[in-house]
Design a protein around this motif. Structure first.
Motif, PDB file in Angstrom:
ATOM      1  N   ASP A  88      30.122  18.002  30.589  1.00  0.00           N
ATOM      2  CA  ASP A  88      29.682  19.388  30.359  1.00  0.00           C
ATOM      3  C   ASP A  88      28.209  19.502  30.745  1.00  0.00           C
ATOM      4  OD1 ASP A  88      29.671  22.025  29.609  1.00  0.00           O
ATOM      5  OD2 ASP A  88      29.729  21.648  27.448  1.00  0.00           O
ATOM      6  N   GLU A  89      27.960  19.629  32.043  1.00  0.00           N
ATOM      7  CA  GLU A  89      26.586  19.639  32.555  1.00  0.00           C
ATOM      8  C   GLU A  89      25.835  20.878  32.082  1.00  0.00           C
ATOM      9  OE1 GLU A  89      24.265  19.034  36.804  1.00  0.00           O
ATOM     10  OE2 GLU A  89      26.167  20.132  36.762  1.00  0.00           O
ATOM     11  N   ALA A  94      17.610  19.894  31.053  1.00  0.00           N
ATOM     12  CA  ALA A  94      16.605  19.183  31.853  1.00  0.00           C
ATOM     13  C   ALA A  94      15.280  19.946  31.825  1.00  0.00           C
ATOM     14  CB  ALA A  94      17.098  19.016  33.288  1.00  0.00           C
ATOM     15  N   ARG A  95      15.338  21.259  31.896  1.00  0.00           N
ATOM     16  CA  ARG A  95      14.117  22.067  31.879  1.00  0.00           C
ATOM     17  C   ARG A  95      13.375  21.951  30.552  1.00  0.00           C
ATOM     18  NH1 ARG A  95      12.124  26.969  30.535  1.00  0.00           N
ATOM     19  NH2 ARG A  95      13.989  27.584  29.391  1.00  0.00           N
ATOM     20  N   GLY A 393      36.961  12.125  21.679  1.00  0.00           N
ATOM     21  CA  GLY A 393      36.426  11.517  20.480  1.00  0.00           C
ATOM     22  C   GLY A 393      36.721  12.408  19.297  1.00  0.00           C
ATOM     23  N   GLU A 394      36.174  12.073  18.134  1.00  0.00           N
ATOM     24  CA  GLU A 394      36.384  12.905  16.954  1.00  0.00           C
ATOM     25  C   GLU A 394      35.480  14.129  16.952  1.00  0.00           C
ATOM     26  OE1 GLU A 394      33.990   9.307  15.309  1.00  0.00           O
ATOM     27  OE2 GLU A 394      35.244   9.831  17.038  1.00  0.00           O
ATOM     28  N   PHE A 395      34.380  14.072  17.718  1.00  0.00           N
ATOM     29  CA  PHE A 395      33.459  15.196  17.922  1.00  0.00           C
ATOM     30  C   PHE A 395      32.536  14.819  19.063  1.00  0.00           C
ATOM     31  CE2 PHE A 395      32.108  13.174  13.730  1.00  0.00           C
ATOM     32  CZ  PHE A 395      31.268  12.227  14.297  1.00  0.00           C
ATOM     33  N   GLY A 396      31.482  15.602  19.293  1.00  0.00           N
ATOM     34  CA  GLY A 396      30.539  15.314  20.365  1.00  0.00           C
ATOM     35  C   GLY A 396      29.170  14.960  19.817  1.00  0.00           C
ATOM     36  N   ARG A 397      28.119  15.220  20.614  1.00  0.00           N
ATOM     37  CA  ARG A 397      26.741  14.910  20.209  1.00  0.00           C
ATOM     38  C   ARG A 397      25.870  16.159  20.364  1.00  0.00           C
ATOM     39  NH1 ARG A 397      27.987  10.095  18.080  1.00  0.00           N
ATOM     40  NH2 ARG A 397      25.771   9.916  17.591  1.00  0.00           N
ATOM     41  N   GLN A 398      24.746  16.153  19.684  1.00  0.00           N
ATOM     42  CA  GLN A 398      23.809  17.277  19.732  1.00  0.00           C
ATOM     43  C   GLN A 398      22.919  17.196  20.969  1.00  0.00           C
ATOM     44  OE1 GLN A 398      21.623  17.303  16.049  1.00  0.00           O
ATOM     45  NE2 GLN A 398      23.475  17.479  14.784  1.00  0.00           N
ATOM     46  N   PRO A 399      22.393  18.342  21.424  1.00  0.00           N
ATOM     47  CA  PRO A 399      21.482  18.331  22.577  1.00  0.00           C
ATOM     48  C   PRO A 399      20.064  17.914  22.210  1.00  0.00           C
ATOM     49  CG  PRO A 399      21.844  20.572  21.833  1.00  0.00           C
ATOM     50  CD  PRO A 399      22.755  19.706  21.005  1.00  0.00           C
ATOM     51  N   ILE A 400      19.790  17.694  20.918  1.00  0.00           N
ATOM     52  CA  ILE A 400      18.453  17.310  20.475  1.00  0.00           C
ATOM     53  C   ILE A 400      18.456  15.873  19.965  1.00  0.00           C
ATOM     54  CG2 ILE A 400      17.774  19.670  19.925  1.00  0.00           C
ATOM     55  CD1 ILE A 400      18.351  19.020  16.968  1.00  0.00           C
ATOM     56  N   ALA A 401      17.259  15.295  19.864  1.00  0.00           N
ATOM     57  CA  ALA A 401      17.112  13.920  19.402  1.00  0.00           C
ATOM     58  C   ALA A 401      17.337  13.840  17.900  1.00  0.00           C
ATOM     59  CB  ALA A 401      15.725  13.398  19.735  1.00  0.00           C
ATOM     60  N   GLU A 436      24.233  27.469  26.494  1.00  0.00           N
ATOM     61  CA  GLU A 436      23.470  26.910  27.620  1.00  0.00           C
ATOM     62  C   GLU A 436      22.902  25.524  27.335  1.00  0.00           C
ATOM     63  OE1 GLU A 436      19.301  29.271  26.510  1.00  0.00           O
ATOM     64  OE2 GLU A 436      20.309  29.633  28.416  1.00  0.00           O
ATOM     65  N   LEU A 437      22.877  25.118  26.053  1.00  0.00           N
ATOM     66  CA  LEU A 437      22.400  23.787  25.710  1.00  0.00           C
ATOM     67  C   LEU A 437      23.531  22.833  25.352  1.00  0.00           C
ATOM     68  CD1 LEU A 437      19.245  24.644  23.549  1.00  0.00           C
ATOM     69  CD2 LEU A 437      19.376  24.173  26.003  1.00  0.00           C
ATOM     70  N   GLY A 438      24.772  23.322  25.365  1.00  0.00           N
ATOM     71  CA  GLY A 438      25.913  22.484  25.015  1.00  0.00           C
ATOM     72  C   GLY A 438      26.016  22.194  23.535  1.00  0.00           C
ATOM     73  N   ASN A 439      25.433  23.055  22.713  1.00  0.00           N
ATOM     74  CA  ASN A 439      25.389  22.801  21.265  1.00  0.00           C
ATOM     75  C   ASN A 439      26.608  23.329  20.524  1.00  0.00           C
ATOM     76  OD1 ASN A 439      24.028  21.977  18.793  1.00  0.00           O
ATOM     77  ND2 ASN A 439      23.789  24.165  18.393  1.00  0.00           N
ATOM     78  N   ALA A 440      27.131  24.474  20.949  1.00  0.00           N
ATOM     79  CA  ALA A 440      28.238  25.096  20.215  1.00  0.00           C
ATOM     80  C   ALA A 440      29.188  25.794  21.178  1.00  0.00           C
ATOM     81  CB  ALA A 440      27.709  26.102  19.191  1.00  0.00           C
TER      82      ALA A 440
END
Length: 490
Positions: A88-89, A94-95, A393-401, A436-440
């Motif tokens: 999911d690019e 990146a910006r 997987g059981e879920f994904g990951r967040q776009p933040i650290a 746009e950040l792949g968060n939700a």
């Protein structure tokens, strides 16, 4: 009415009383008609049935659709792969890389309202006629995108591994409910009486959180639970004959056990564990002969083994499991689940909390070639059309650290990617989107239950009518409220 009967009656719930009062008289009339039905060979209480207002739990009717698939292979990426680093690019990431922004997240440490963006750590490029963009993690799998439907708007209810694994497997957050594999074998039965209908293969580094609860039959008879199989010369421990014992002697022993067990079971007809134990003796006897043949790769060509990465250090283990999955499908096994990721104490899974680059590079190196080999092999043998392959997987990951330093990402159940191929699923398509950040997930959001409904329908089962009567309700994999299949990929 006797005192015992009176006490038993009083202990029934109101729901159970109303159900029995409404359907009990009809059941009397059906007894003779159903007595010889083959679906009721084990007493009938576990036969699939159509959900109606007063469903008779003895009904043998199957809620069926025209089946597109005969088997399922579920590739479970335990720990939660990052959707924005795989399929999911999100160029906006990146910006914003390194910037702290307002964003609502929900992970293992609770809810947050801001965080430091971690930009995508792997390059994406176009693959296939459909032009699907896939990260450099999957150069082999990328060549098969025209056979794959990507679901980018998956969501679930828990960002915690234990409940997330249960949700993806059973549609519930708590233990005690049958998993997807159990529902498939319950609804369709087994094709091969010499092998289990539902097989599970674990990561060689250990089992996922919850262990056997992930492949449990829950409130269904124990016969529908998954059977742990290994892709080596000993597929099941203790399966071989004891030293000094012949097949004939073992047959005599089993016959004697059956002679004693059946009268014992007659007084405990509702004991599904006992029923399953008796049946397991017979299945184990048959598997002594047939299971070793299934895991015998000696007749596979060197070219076929190379396709799966067998013989290569990083891919050998997962490659053997994928090749065995293909062989089990050929032998009539209904549902095979393979786990990538085990031993959550040591991050030997997809759980990239500190360093998404190293974590995902390691896991992808182990699985990319075997999974691509599986799709290619199924296709060239004419099996992909009748076999559903799931990757999730059981879920994904967040776009933040997750931490002040590093590239690790916390859990994210708001939006993630799963993909499906084969079994009547459209290839080269993508369904749903995340922000746009792949968060939700934002467009065409699909719950885990929608994925389950899709699998059941493709297997020929109506997900909203396949039920099992338990606790006074016609229970469903997709919940009593029901769920629709993902039409965009069918």
């Amino acid at each position: 009415m006797s005192t015992a009967s009176s006490n038993q009656f009083c202990r029934r719930t109101r729901r159970e009383f109303l159900w029995e009062a409404g359907a009990g008289f009809g059941a009397l009339g059906l007894t003779g008609l159903l007595h010889n039905d083959p679906l009721l060979a084990n007493g009938g209480s576990d036969a699939p049935k159509v959900a109606t207002k007063f469903t008779n739990p003895m009904s043998p009717k199957k809620p069926m659709f025209p089946a597109k698939a005969k088997a399922v292979i579920f590739l479970f990426m335990a720990g939660g792969p990052s959707q924005v680093d795989t399929f999911d690019e999100k160029p906006e990431l990146a910006r914003l890389d390194g910037k702290t922004i307002p964003i609502k997240t929900f992970g293992r440490y609770g809810r947050k309202n801001q965080g430091r963006v971690v930009g995508p750590k792997f390059a994406f490029k176009n693959y296939g006629k459909c032009g699907k963009r896939v990260s450099d993690l999957f150069p082999n799998l990328g060549r098969h995108v025209d056979d794959i439907a990507f679901i980018h708007s998956m969501y679930a209810e828990s960002p915690i591994h234990g409940s997330g694994l249960l949700m993806m497997n059973s549609g519930r957050l708590l233990t005690g409910s049958p998993c997807l594999g159990s529902w498939v074998t319950y609804g369709l039965g087994s094709v091969n009486e010499n092998l289990p209908g539902f097989v599970v293969m674990l990561d060689n580094r250990g089992a996922p959180i919850n262990g056997p609860n992930n492949w449990s039959s829950g409130y269904m008879p124990a016969a529908y639970q998954g059977v742990h199989l290994r892709a080596d010369k000993t597929p099941i421990h203790d399966l071989a004959l004891p030293p000094g014992t012949t097949r004939g002697q073992q047959r005599e022993l089993l016959d004697r056990l059956k002679e004693k067990n059946e009268p014992h079971l007659a007084t405990r007809a509702d004991n599904t564990e006992l029923t399953a134990r008796i049946a397991s003796y017979e299945l184990a006897y048959k598997m002594q002969e047939h299971a070793p043949e299934a895991v015998d790769f000696s007749k596979e060509t060197d070219e076929a083994k190379a396709l799966y990465g067998i013989g290569e250090k990083k891919t050998d283990d997962f490659g053997r499991k994928c090749l065995l999955a293909r062989r089990l499908v050929e032998r009539g096994v209904r549902f095979i689940q393979i786990y990538s990721g085990g031993n959550f104490d040591n991050d030997l899974n997809w759980d990239a909390h500190t360093d998404v680059v190293k974590n995902h590079a390691d896991r992808a190196a182990e699985t990319d070639k075997p999974v691509a080999g599986l799709l290619a092999d199924l296709k060239r043998k004419g099996l992909l059309d009748s076999t559903i392959v799931i990757w999730s997987g059981e879920f994904g990951r967040q776009p933040i650290a997750e931490y002040e330093q590093g590239t690790g990402r916390d859990h994210n159940a708001y939006g993630f990617t799963s993909w499906v191929a084969g079994g009547g699923i459209k290839g080269g398509v993508s369904a749903g989107t995340t922000d746009e950040l792949g968060n939700a997930a934002v467009d065409d959001r699909f719950h885990v239950k929608n994925l389950h409904a899709t699998v059941l329908q493709q297997m020929g089962l109506d997900p909203n009518k396949l039920t099992y009567f338990y606790g006074g309700l016609d229970q469903k994999l997709v919940g009593v409220e029901g769920a629709e299949p993902i039409r965009q990929i069918i």
